[in-house]
Design an enzyme around this catalytic site. Structure first.
Site, PDB file in Angstrom:
ATOM      1  N   HIS A 436       0.865  -1.193   0.000  1.00 41.18           N
ATOM      2  CA  HIS A 436       0.000   0.000   0.000  1.00 41.18           C
ATOM      3  C   HIS A 436       0.895   1.235   0.000  1.00 41.18           C
ATOM      4  CE1 HIS A 436      -3.020  -2.633   2.494  1.00 41.18           C
ATOM      5  NE2 HIS A 436      -2.914  -3.033   1.231  1.00 41.18           N
TER       6      HIS A 436
HETATM    7  C1  LIG Z   1      -0.321  -8.264  -3.377  1.00 41.14           C
HETATM    8  C2  LIG Z   1      -1.189  -7.077  -3.076  1.00 41.14           C
HETATM    9  C3  LIG Z   1      -2.347  -7.252  -2.334  1.00 41.14           C
HETATM   10  C4  LIG Z   1      -3.148  -6.144  -2.049  1.00 41.14           C
HETATM   11  N1  LIG Z   1      -4.326  -6.348  -1.395  1.00 41.14           N
HETATM   12  C5  LIG Z   1      -5.172  -5.294  -1.226  1.00 41.14           C
HETATM   13  C6  LIG Z   1      -6.451  -5.512  -0.672  1.00 41.14           C
HETATM   14  O1  LIG Z   1      -6.814  -6.634  -0.360  1.00 41.14           O
HETATM   15  N2  LIG Z   1      -7.258  -4.428  -0.506  1.00 41.14           N
HETATM   16  C7  LIG Z   1      -6.868  -3.158  -0.852  1.00 41.14           C
HETATM   17  O2  LIG Z   1      -7.630  -2.216  -0.635  1.00 41.14           O
HETATM   18  N3  LIG Z   1      -5.668  -2.945  -1.410  1.00 41.14           N
HETATM   19  C8  LIG Z   1      -4.826  -3.981  -1.634  1.00 41.14           C
HETATM   20  N4  LIG Z   1      -3.635  -3.775  -2.252  1.00 41.14           N
HETATM   21  C9  LIG Z   1      -3.316  -2.415  -2.719  1.00 41.14           C
HETATM   22  C10 LIG Z   1      -4.178  -1.978  -3.897  1.00 41.14           C
HETATM   23  O3  LIG Z   1      -4.311  -3.016  -4.839  1.00 41.14           O
HETATM   24  C11 LIG Z   1      -3.546  -0.739  -4.518  1.00 41.14           C
HETATM   25  O4  LIG Z   1      -3.487   0.263  -3.522  1.00 41.14           O
HETATM   26  C12 LIG Z   1      -4.347  -0.212  -5.696  1.00 41.14           C
HETATM   27  O5  LIG Z   1      -4.485  -1.164  -6.706  1.00 41.14           O
HETATM   28  C13 LIG Z   1      -3.655   1.028  -6.259  1.00 41.14           C
HETATM   29  O6  LIG Z   1      -4.431   1.514  -7.320  1.00 41.14           O
HETATM   30  P1  LIG Z   1      -3.791   2.444  -8.448  1.00 41.14           P
HETATM   31  O7  LIG Z   1      -4.804   2.543  -9.523  1.00 41.14           O
HETATM   32  O8  LIG Z   1      -3.294   3.680  -7.816  1.00 41.14           O
HETATM   33  O9  LIG Z   1      -2.484   1.686  -8.945  1.00 41.14           O
HETATM   34  P2  LIG Z   1      -2.329   0.257  -9.604  1.00 41.14           P
HETATM   35  O10 LIG Z   1      -3.452  -0.614  -9.233  1.00 41.14           O
HETATM   36  O11 LIG Z   1      -0.955  -0.189  -9.260  1.00 41.14           O
HETATM   37  O12 LIG Z   1      -2.451   0.537 -11.164  1.00 41.14           O
HETATM   38  C14 LIG Z   1      -1.535   1.343 -11.853  1.00 41.14           C
HETATM   39  C15 LIG Z   1      -1.434   0.842 -13.285  1.00 41.14           C
HETATM   40  O13 LIG Z   1      -0.712   1.799 -14.026  1.00 41.14           O
HETATM   41  C16 LIG Z   1       0.130   1.137 -14.937  1.00 41.14           C
HETATM   42  N5  LIG Z   1       1.249   2.023 -15.272  1.00 41.14           N
HETATM   43  C17 LIG Z   1       2.210   2.472 -14.437  1.00 41.14           C
HETATM   44  N6  LIG Z   1       3.071   3.265 -15.098  1.00 41.14           N
HETATM   45  C18 LIG Z   1       2.638   3.306 -16.383  1.00 41.14           C
HETATM   46  C19 LIG Z   1       3.116   3.952 -17.546  1.00 41.14           C
HETATM   47  N7  LIG Z   1       4.207   4.724 -17.529  1.00 41.14           N
HETATM   48  N8  LIG Z   1       2.435   3.770 -18.713  1.00 41.14           N
HETATM   49  C20 LIG Z   1       1.316   2.991 -18.751  1.00 41.14           C
HETATM   50  N9  LIG Z   1       0.835   2.357 -17.668  1.00 41.14           N
HETATM   51  C21 LIG Z   1       1.478   2.516 -16.497  1.00 41.14           C
HETATM   52  C22 LIG Z   1       0.569  -0.089 -14.183  1.00 41.14           C
HETATM   53  O14 LIG Z   1       1.048  -1.101 -15.063  1.00 41.14           O
HETATM   54  C23 LIG Z   1      -0.681  -0.475 -13.420  1.00 41.14           C
HETATM   55  O15 LIG Z   1      -1.450  -1.411 -14.116  1.00 41.14           O
HETATM   56  C24 LIG Z   1      -2.785  -4.848  -2.512  1.00 41.14           C
HETATM   57  C25 LIG Z   1      -1.613  -4.675  -3.234  1.00 41.14           C
HETATM   58  C26 LIG Z   1      -0.825  -5.785  -3.533  1.00 41.14           C
HETATM   59  C27 LIG Z   1       0.437  -5.588  -4.312  1.00 41.14           C
END
Ligand SMILES: Cc1cc2nc3c(=O)[nH]c(=O)nc-3n(C[C@H](O)[C@H](O)[C@H](O)COP(=O)(O)OP(=O)(O)OC[C@H]3O[C@@H](n4cnc5c(N)ncnc54)[C@H](O)[C@@H]3O)c2cc1C
Ligand code: SF4
Length: 498
Positions: A436
């Site tokens: 996180h």
């Molecule tokens: C193993 C694990 C278990 C977890 N379990 C939970 C849970 O049970 N409950 C919970 O609330 N949270 C959980 N989390 C955390 C939660 O999943 C994340 O906080 C959340 O997904 C973040 O959302 P986001 O959209 O900010 O980023 P992300 O979900 O990380 O998505 C960002 C996306 O942007 C893409 N990206 C990045 N840079 C670029 C670029 N330059 N060009 C194109 N694409 C790009 C990436 O490939 C990725 O797909 C967990 C995390 C992990 C790793």
């Protein structure tokens, strides 16, 4: 879904749209859905591939290779080097996360507004409540039932109950969960309501397009305004997306500040203030069979110490991953392996006071630095002790605290209680991990101490927004996905209103 695979883009490729969104995780998906439903022409750019549930690899290491960023091998350097796990796939980390769903706690929201009253209008309590109601309905968020919990979760309930600690079945974003225990490898049964199965298809029904396997390398600006993004497709073609209305960064609290820095947009504390919930796992060995890879992946939590910044969750992962942390050599290792089905792993996650930073490192890759404070280590010591006590209260015969400098195996409560005061104080004695991430493009009213305004707009570049947990002023102490979905929806509404 309307997905164009970047592997097929071999020549320069130009797309015109209203809004370009970088990243298709919870932040990008919620923003895309909101804006596409509002009538804007949305293009989502995602570095990872689109993988359908039936194609998720079943074993842990293959899943990490296909669905995680750098096979989960990104490491935060500092006084306790820790892997930083993130998804890299259409749907982002929602595809591989534990499905644990928490509303942003009111005490956390109120603390942010108290520190910066300008956040009050965006983060209005009633608006958030309505958003959370909607998200919970959309994603089937409901407490884990006993029918799919499996022993590892039910044993945690037993241990917490015996110690008088507040605990409950975890509310999860699943529909018809079969308790296959594979959430962290991607739910091959398609039961987890990850973004590739929920918000992204809705966005596409409203005209959005997803460009998968396209790595965005820069945000383009003209006369102080964001006008689009450029990227590299897996097929070798250069991709240019011209956005009439806005560019929304939703690439995560690691990649978003990196993209800003690479684009020369270094205003404010971009990349600083990295905050996290470092966690460690403790192992309990039972006489009875546990088979921790079965049952809902993470189905029970202990929340009685949340106000201290400590939260406990049952864990579930693939046997190959469990074997990777097993002690012993030769016959001893073989014996430990044969006992694997009698083990449960439970985790403690800390709302850490530690701070870090993200900056562009070798070959443009993120360099992450992060340090735990002595208070954070004390929280880990307390957490390991409480987990150990819970294990014994649930009937475990042995507990493996998993920290260097303390007994590898503990077989009585008295010794595990000592961990709180005599456990290692060196941060690197613990095998932690970070899942996180927060704070690297902090939201706030003061341009000197924040990167985006209270309404997600970048302080100095017009038409540029940040929608992910980079904007959270602090760590939340609870699992962040649901709060990220709510924030990104608000960001999408802000773009629509502009
Ligand atoms: C193993 C694990 C278990 C977890 N379990 C939970 C849970 O049970 N409950 C919970 O609330 N949270 C959980 N989390 C955390 C939660 O999943 C994340 O906080 C959340 O997904 C973040 O959302 P986001 O959209 O900010 O980023 P992300 O979900 O990380 O998505 C960002 C996306 O942007 C893409 N990206 C990045 N840079 C670029 C670029 N330059 N060009 C194109 N694409 C790009 C990436 O490939 C990725 O797909 C967990 C995390 C992990 C790793
Ligand atoms: S526990 Fe299994 S069936 Fe349930 S959501 Fe996770 S992977 Fe899917």
């Amino acid at each position: 879904m309307n997905v164009l695979d970047g592997a097929t883009i071999t020549a320069p490729h130009l797309v015109d749209c209203d809004v370009a969104i970088v990243g298709s995780g919870p932040a990008g998906a919620a923003a895309a859905r909101t804006m596409a439903e509002g009538g804007l022409r949305v293009v989502v750019l995602e570095e990872g591939p689109w993988v359908k549930p039936r194609d998720y690899p079943l074993d842990g290491f293959s899943a990490m290779a296909r669905l995680y960023r750098d096979m989960g091998a990104n490491v935060a350097l500092g006084n306790a080097p820790m892997p930083v796990l993130q998804g890299r796939v259409v749907g982002g980390t929602s595809v591989v996360n534990g499905a644990i769903s928490w509303r942003l706690p009111e005490d956390v929201r109120a603390g942010w507004v108290q520190d910066d009253p300008a956040l009050g209008e965006t983060l209005d309590a009633e608006t958030l409540r309505q958003l959370f109601d909607g998200i919970e309905a959309d994603l089937g968020i409901a407490p884990t039932t006993d029918a799919v919990a499996g022993p590892k979760n039910l044993l945690m309930a037993k241990g917490a109950e015996a110690l008088g600690l507040e605990h409950r079945p975890i509310a999860r974003n699943t529909r018809g969960c079969e308790g296959l225990g594979r959430c962290l490898q991607g739910c091959s049964a398609g039961r987890k309501q990850s973004m590739d199965l929920t918000y992204l298809p809705v966005a596409c029904e409203h005209g959005a397009q997803i460009l998968s396997r396209v790595t965005v390398t820069g945000v383009e600006t003209h006369s102080g305004r964001a006008i689009g993004v450029v990227g590299q497709a897996a097929g070798g073609g250069r991709v240019t997306v011209r956005a009439q209305h806005a560019v929304v960064l939703a690439a995560s609290a690691i990649q978003t500040p990196i993209l800003l820095q690479k684009s020369g947009l270094r205003h404010g504390p971009v990349g600083l203030n990295l905050q996290a919930h470092p966690g460690v796992a403790v192992v309990g060995q039972f006489r009875e069979t546990v088979r921790m890879w079965e049952g809902a992946t993470q189905g029970h939590e202990v929340i009685g110490l949340r106000k201290e910044g400590i939260k406990f969750e049952a864990l579930g992962y693939d046997p190959a991953i469990i074997a990777g942390r097993m002690d012993g050599m030769g016959r001893e290792f073989a014996r430990n392996l044969s006992q694997m089905d009698h083990e449960a792993h439970w985790g403690v996650a800390v709302r850490a006071h530690g701070r870090g930073r993200v900056r562009v490192g070798f070959r443009g890759r993120p360099m992450i630095q992060y340090n735990l404070t002595s208070r954070d280590v004390n929280c880990l010591r307390r957490g390991v002790r409480v987990l150990g006590e819970m294990f014994f209260a649930a009937g475990a015969e042995r507990v493996l605290p998993g920290a260097h400098g303390f007994a590898a195996v503990v077989d009585n409560v008295r010794d595990i209680v000592r961990f709180e005061t005599e456990g290692p104080t060196r941060p690197d004695a613990y095998h932690g991990a970070i899942t996180h991430l927060f704070g690297t493009c902090k939201m706030g009213s003061d341009p000197a101490t924040s990167v985006v305004r209270a309404d997600f707009r970048h302080h100095t570049v017009a038409g540029l927004y940040v929608a992910d947990s980079s904007v959270f002023p602090t760590a939340t102490g609870v699992n962040p996905q649901t709060a990220i979905l709510a924030f990104a929806t608000l960001c999408g509404r802000r773009v629509l209103a502009a």
